[in-house]
Design an enzyme around this catalytic site. Structure first.
Site, short mmCIF file in Angstrom:
data_model
loop_
_atom_site.label_atom_id
_atom_site.label_comp_id
_atom_site.label_asym_id
_atom_site.label_seq_id
_atom_site.Cartn_x
_atom_site.Cartn_y
_atom_site.Cartn_z
N GLU A 114 -9.76 8.36 11.62
CA GLU A 114 -8.28 7.76 11.26
C GLU A 114 -8.63 7.00 10.26
O GLU A 114 -9.34 7.20 9.75
CB GLU A 114 -8.75 5.74 12.39
N LYS A 116 -9.01 4.91 6.32
CA LYS A 116 -9.67 4.57 6.18
C LYS A 116 -8.84 3.24 5.38
O LYS A 116 -8.18 3.72 4.10
CB LYS A 116 -11.52 4.38 5.15
N ASP A 118 -8.40 0.33 2.80
CA ASP A 118 -8.93 0.26 1.61
C ASP A 118 -8.45 -0.91 1.85
O ASP A 118 -7.40 -2.37 1.42
CB ASP A 118 -8.63 0.92 0.38
N TYR A 224 -5.38 -4.36 9.94
CA TYR A 224 -5.23 -3.43 11.56
C TYR A 224 -7.11 -3.47 11.94
O TYR A 224 -8.01 -3.90 11.80
CB TYR A 224 -4.95 -2.00 10.96
N LYS A 313 -15.05 10.10 2.81
CA LYS A 313 -14.34 9.74 1.23
C LYS A 313 -13.38 10.75 0.74
O LYS A 313 -13.72 11.47 0.98
CB LYS A 313 -14.81 9.00 0.74
N CYS A 407 7.01 -7.38 -34.94
CA CYS A 407 6.48 -5.85 -33.80
C CYS A 407 6.48 -4.89 -34.39
O CYS A 407 6.56 -4.65 -35.63
CB CYS A 407 8.03 -6.36 -33.53
N CYS A 410 10.18 -2.55 -35.47
CA CYS A 410 11.10 -3.38 -37.03
C CYS A 410 10.68 -4.87 -37.09
O CYS A 410 11.76 -5.02 -37.90
CB CYS A 410 12.25 -3.95 -35.93
N CYS A 425 9.54 -9.04 -28.71
CA CYS A 425 9.95 -8.74 -29.94
C CYS A 425 11.33 -9.61 -30.62
O CYS A 425 11.64 -9.04 -29.20
CB CYS A 425 10.18 -7.25 -30.19
N CYS A 431 15.99 -4.57 -32.96
CA CYS A 431 14.90 -3.07 -32.81
C CYS A 431 15.10 -1.61 -32.13
O CYS A 431 15.44 -1.81 -31.03
CB CYS A 431 14.18 -4.58 -31.43
N1 5U1 Z 1 -10.92 2.33 9.81
C1 5U1 Z 1 -12.72 2.15 10.30
N2 5U1 Z 1 -12.90 1.62 8.91
N3 5U1 Z 1 -13.66 1.24 9.31
C2 5U1 Z 1 -14.71 0.48 9.89
N4 5U1 Z 1 -13.11 1.85 11.41
C3 5U1 Z 1 -14.35 1.27 10.95
N5 5U1 Z 1 -15.05 1.23 11.76
C4 5U1 Z 1 -16.07 0.46 11.07
C5 5U1 Z 1 -15.13 0.28 9.51
C6 5U1 Z 1 -17.32 -0.38 8.91
O1 5U1 Z 1 -17.25 0.36 11.48
C7 5U1 Z 1 -17.70 0.97 12.86
C8 5U1 Z 1 -17.68 2.38 13.50
C9 5U1 Z 1 -18.44 0.22 13.44
#
Ligand code: 5U1
Length: 670
Positions: A114, A116, A118, A224, A313, A407, A410, A425, A431
Site C-alpha cells: 500500500e 506510504k 507522507d 486514511y 522507501k 527593482c 527597471c 516593483c 518595467c
Molecule cells: N500505509 C501504511 N503506513 N504505515 C505506517 N501502513 C503502515 N503501517 C504502519 C505504519 C507505522 O505500522 C504497522 C505495520 C504497525
C-alpha cells in the site's frame, strides 16, 4: 413531544452522517450542497432549541470546540510502532528471506502493498461505536490528545456505521493534506497575509497540533487508516480483511492496497513510483506487510518495529547542495520574488538547479546566504524548496541578504503593502520584466490564444521597443517580423495571422487577458456575465463589483485600481480600436440565441466537433456559468463519450443531461 424531537434529531444526524460518508469517504455525493446545508441548518435549529438532546458526536460539532491551552498526554494502550525501511530490491529480497526463514514451517506468506502516505500518524479510539479519543503518535508510547481537532476532520466518522462493531476499536492511520487542497489553502493564507506552509506534510502536522479547533476546522485535512491499536474483538484474520471491515464501518482506508506474492511486489513498487506524481497526495514509499494476522503474530517485533512489515522507501526527495546565489524575479503583477540558484543536484529522479524561496520573509526566516550548504526538498510535482540551511558549514564572513529597495530590472522603487508578504516593483508596465510577463499572459492559450508568439519573440519585441503594450502586437507586420529570431517569411505570416485571428474573442477571455490582479479565468467569466460591456465594468463602483460571484473586497479593489489607471484605460481603448471584439450578449427575446443567464453548466467526456474551451466560451457568451463539478446547482451537464463520475453524479441528482448534438443545436446561432 420530547420523544418526537429526540427522534427527529436522531434521524437528521443519521441522514447527515450518511451524506458525509458518501461525500468524504466514497467521493460520491448523492445530494447537492444546498440540500446538505439545509439538513445541517435544521439540525442546528433543533439542537439550539433543545440543547438537552445535543449529542457530542453530532455533525454540528465539527465546527470546532473552544481553544485549548495545551494538549494532554495520552498513553497508548497498544504502542504505536514505527516501520523498518528498505531502499532497493536487494534489501527487499533480504526482508523476504528473513520472513521465509522465520516462517519456515508455515510456507511462503501472502503479502500486501500500500502507498506510504507522507503525513502524521494518528490513533482514533471508538467505544461502543462513538469516537471518544484521538491521539498523535508522539514517541510511540505517549502521544498528545488531539480529539477536539480530529472531530473537525470530515472524513473521520464521529460514529461508526452499521450495527455490529467491537466495543473498543482503535484505528491507526495517517492524517494528510491532499496536494491541491494544500496549494489552495496556502493561497488563501497568503491572501490573508498569514504564515504559509512549506509542504503538505508540515501543513497537516501544523494543523493537527493547532490549539484552536475552529482554525483546524478550516484546514482541509484527510485521514486514511492503515492498521489497528487496541481492539475488543477481531475484525478479520488478514490485514486486507481488516481494512475491508474498517471501510464497512465508514472509516476511510487507503484505496491503493493490493495483495501480492513477494515476486509481484517489485513490479507493484515501480508501478507506484511511476504513478507517484499523479496521486492526489504525497507518498514517500510503499509499505509491504504480511497479510495473515496469525503469521504477523508469529513474526513478532524487533525493538519498536514489527518484523512482519517494512517500508520500501522511494529515492530521496531531499538532498544537500550549495546555494550559488539568490536571483530576483519580477512577475506580471510586479511581485519581486527571490529564487535560489543551486549547484545542480540529482533529486527524486530529476536534476534540480533552482528552488523556490517564496518571498523575502522566507529568506529572512531561513537566514540563507550565498555559499551556504542547504537542504533541498522536492515534493511530488511541486517546485523544489529550501527547507533548511546547514549553518554548521557556513562561512560567517558572508553577510545576510539585504531586502532590495529598487527593482533589479527597471530600478523603480520597491513597495510593500501591510497586507501581504510580497514586495512589488512600482514600475508597472514601464518595467520590462513586468511587460514580458504581462504579454506572456496576454498571448497565452486561455487568454487571447495567440499561437506562435512565444517568450523568445516577446523578449526581442520588447527589447526593440516595438511592443510596449498588448495593442502594439496588432500593429506588427509580417515584413517587420521576418528575420527576427531566424524567422522566415512563412512563419512571420503565420504569426501575424494568429495575432489577427485572436481579435475575434469573448468578453471573458479579453478580461482574463488584461491580467488584472487576482482576476483568474473563473472571475473573468463571472464579470463578463454580470457586465454587458466594458464601459459598464470600467465605471462599476466597489459595491457593484462585490455583487459578482467570487469577488470579495480585495479582488474588487484590484479591479477598481486597474481601471482607475488612465494608461490601462488607454490600452484597452487601443485594443478595441485595433479590432479586438467579442459577441455582445443580448437577452434572448426575439433572438435565435438562448439566454442562459443564471444557469450553471458542466462539460464532461470528449467533444468531437469543438474543444471544451470553445464550448465553454460559447456557453459563457450566452450568459451561462461553466464550472468543473456537478452539484445540485448544476442546470445542465453536457456529456460526451468517456464521461464517468460527473455523469453518474448528474444522474443521481436528477440534473438534465444532453449530448454534443443537442449542445450544437443550442449554440446553432454561432
Ligand atoms: N500505509 C501504511 N503506513 N504505515 C505506517 N501502513 C503502515 N503501517 C504502519 C505504519 C507505522 O505500522 C504497522 C505495520 C504497525
Amino acid at each position: 413531544m420530547t420523544y418526537d424531537v429526540k427522534t427527529q434529531i436522531r434521524q437528521l444526524i443519521q441522514e447527515i452522517r450518511l451524506h458525509d460518508y458518501n461525500y468524504h469517504v466514497l467521493d460520491s455525493p448523492t445530494i447537492g450542497d444546498s440540500q446538505y446545508d439545509q439538513l445541517l441548518r435544521q439540525l442546528i435549529v433543533l439542537e439550539t432549541e433543545f440543547p438537552e438532546h445535543r449529542d457530542s458526536n453530532s455533525p454540528t460539532q465539527r465546527v470546532g470546540a473552544k481553544p485549548e491551552s495545551g494538549f494532554e498526554e495520552v498513553t497508548h494502550r497498544v504502542p504505536m510502532l514505527s516501520l523498518g525501511n528498505v531502499f532497493d530490491a536487494e534489501e527487499f529480497q533480504q526482508f523476504v528471506a528473513r520472513l521465509q526463514d522465520r516462517l519456515d514451517k508455515v510456507g511462503a506468506p501472502l503479502l500486501t502493498a500500500e502507498p506510504k502516505l507522507d503525513g502524521l500518524a494518528l490513533s482514533i479510539r471508538y467505544e461502543y461505536g462513538e469516537l471518544v479519543m484521538a491521539a498523535t503518535r508522539g514517541d510511540g508510547q505517549t502521544g498528545e490528545n488531539v480529539t477536539q481537532n480530529v472531530r473537525t476532520i470530515r472524513s473521520i466518522p464521529l460514529t461508526l456505521k452499521g450495527e455490529r462493531f467491537p466495543s473498543v476499536l482503535e484505528v491507526r492511520g495517517e492524517v494528510i493534506m491532499k496536494k491541491l487542497e494544500f496549494t489552495a489553502m496556502n493561497k488563501r493564507l497568503q491572501d490573508l497575509s498569514e504564515k504559509t506552509f512549506v509542504n503538505p506534510r508540515n501543513a497537516a502536522a501544523g494543523s493537527l497540533r493547532q490549539l484552536d479547533p475552529k482554525i483546524v476546522a478550516t484546514r482541509p485535512l484527510s485521514f486514511y487508516a492503515y492498521g489497528l491499536g487496541e481492539i475488543s474483538e477481531p475484525l478479520g484474520s488478514t490485514h486486507s480483511d481488516v481494512m475491508g471491515a474498517l471501510k464497512v464501518l465508514g472509516i476511510p482506508v487507503n484505496p491503493g492496497l493490493v495483495k501480492a506474492t513477494s515476486d509481484q511486489i517489485e513490479r507493484a513498487y515501480f508501478d507506484l513510483l511511476a504513478k507517484r506524481d499523479q496521486l492526489p497526495y504525497e507518498i514517500d514509499g510503499m509499505v509491504v506487510k504480511v497479510d495473515g494476522l496469525d503469521m504477523q503474530e508469529m513474526l513478532g517485533f524487533v525493538a519498536r518495529a514489527p518484523r512482519f512489515a517494512t517500508a520500501w522507501k522511494f529515492p530521496a526527495q531531499e538532498a544537500s547542495t550549495r546555494l550559488i546565489a539568490i536571483d530576483i524575479q519580477v512577475g506580471r503583477t510586479g511581485a519581486v520574488t527571490p529564487v535560489a540558484r543551486l549547484e545542480p543536484v540529482f533529486l527524486g529522479g530529476v536534476t534540480v538547479s533552482n528552488a523556490s524561496l517564496h518571498n523575502f520573509d522566507e529568506v529572512v526566516r531561513l537566514d540563507v546566504r550565498p555559499g551556504d550548504q542547504v537542504i533541498v526538498r522536492r515534493a511530488g510535482d511541486v517546485i523544489p524548496q529550501i527547507v533548511r540551511v546547514m549553518t554548521e558549514h557556513r562561512d560567517w564572513r558572508i553577510d545576510p541578504i539585504q531586502l532590495p529597495t529598487e527593482c533589479p530590472v527597471c530600478h523603480s522603487p520597491i513597495r510593500r503593502s501591510d497586507r501581504e508578504a510580497v514586495i512589488r516593483c512600482s514600475g508597472g508596465l514601464i518595467c520590462k520584466a513586468q511587460r514580458l510577463e504581462h504579454l506572456k499572459h496576454f498571448v497565452s492559450r486561455r487568454a487571447m490564444n495567440i499561437d506562435g508568439v512565444g517568450e523568445r519573440l516577446l523578449e526581442i519585441l520588447i527589447e526593440k521597443e516595438w511592443v510596449k503594450t498588448p495593442a502594439d502586437l496588432y500593429r506588427l507586420s509580417a515584413e517587420s517580423l521576418e528575420g527576427l529570431d531566424r524567422m522566415g517569411d512563412k512563419s512571420a505570416q503565420n504569426v501575424v495571422q494568429a495575432i489577427t485571428s485572436s481579435k475575434d474573442t469573448t468578453f471573458a477571455r479579453f478580461l482574463y487577458a488584461l491580467g488584472i490582479r487576482d482576476v483568474g479565468e473563473a472571475t473573468a467569466g463571472n464579470l463578463a456575465q454580470t457586465f454587458n460591456d466594458i464601459a459598464q465594468l470600467i465605471e462599476a463602483p466597489l459595491p457593484k463589483l462585490m455583487e459578482v460571484e467570487d469577488v470579495g473586497p480585495v479582488v474588487a479593489s484590484h479591479i477598481r485600481a486597474f481601471f482607475e489607471v488612465k494608461r490601462n484605460r488607454e490600452v484597452l481603448a487601443d485594443l478595441v480600436a485595433c479590432g479586438v471584439h467579442w459577441p455582445v450578449f443580448e437577452p434572448s427575446i426575439g433572438s435565435s440565441c438562448s439566454d442562459l443567464s443564471g444557469q450553471t453548466w458542466v462539460l464532461t467526456g470528449t467533444l468531437t466537433t469543438m474543444t471544451r474551451d470553445e464550448a465553454s466560451d460559447k456557453l459563457r457568451s450566452l450568459g451561462a456559468k461553466v464550472v468543473g463539478s456537478v452539484s445540485a446547482k448544476t442546470t445542465v451537464l453536457v456529456a460526451g463519450p468517456g464521461a464517468g463520475g460527473k455523469l453518474k453524479n448528474a444522474e443521481t441528482l436528477g440534473v438534465e443531461i444532453i449530448d454534443e448534438i443537442a449542445l450544437k443545436e443550442l449554440l446553432g446561432c454561432f
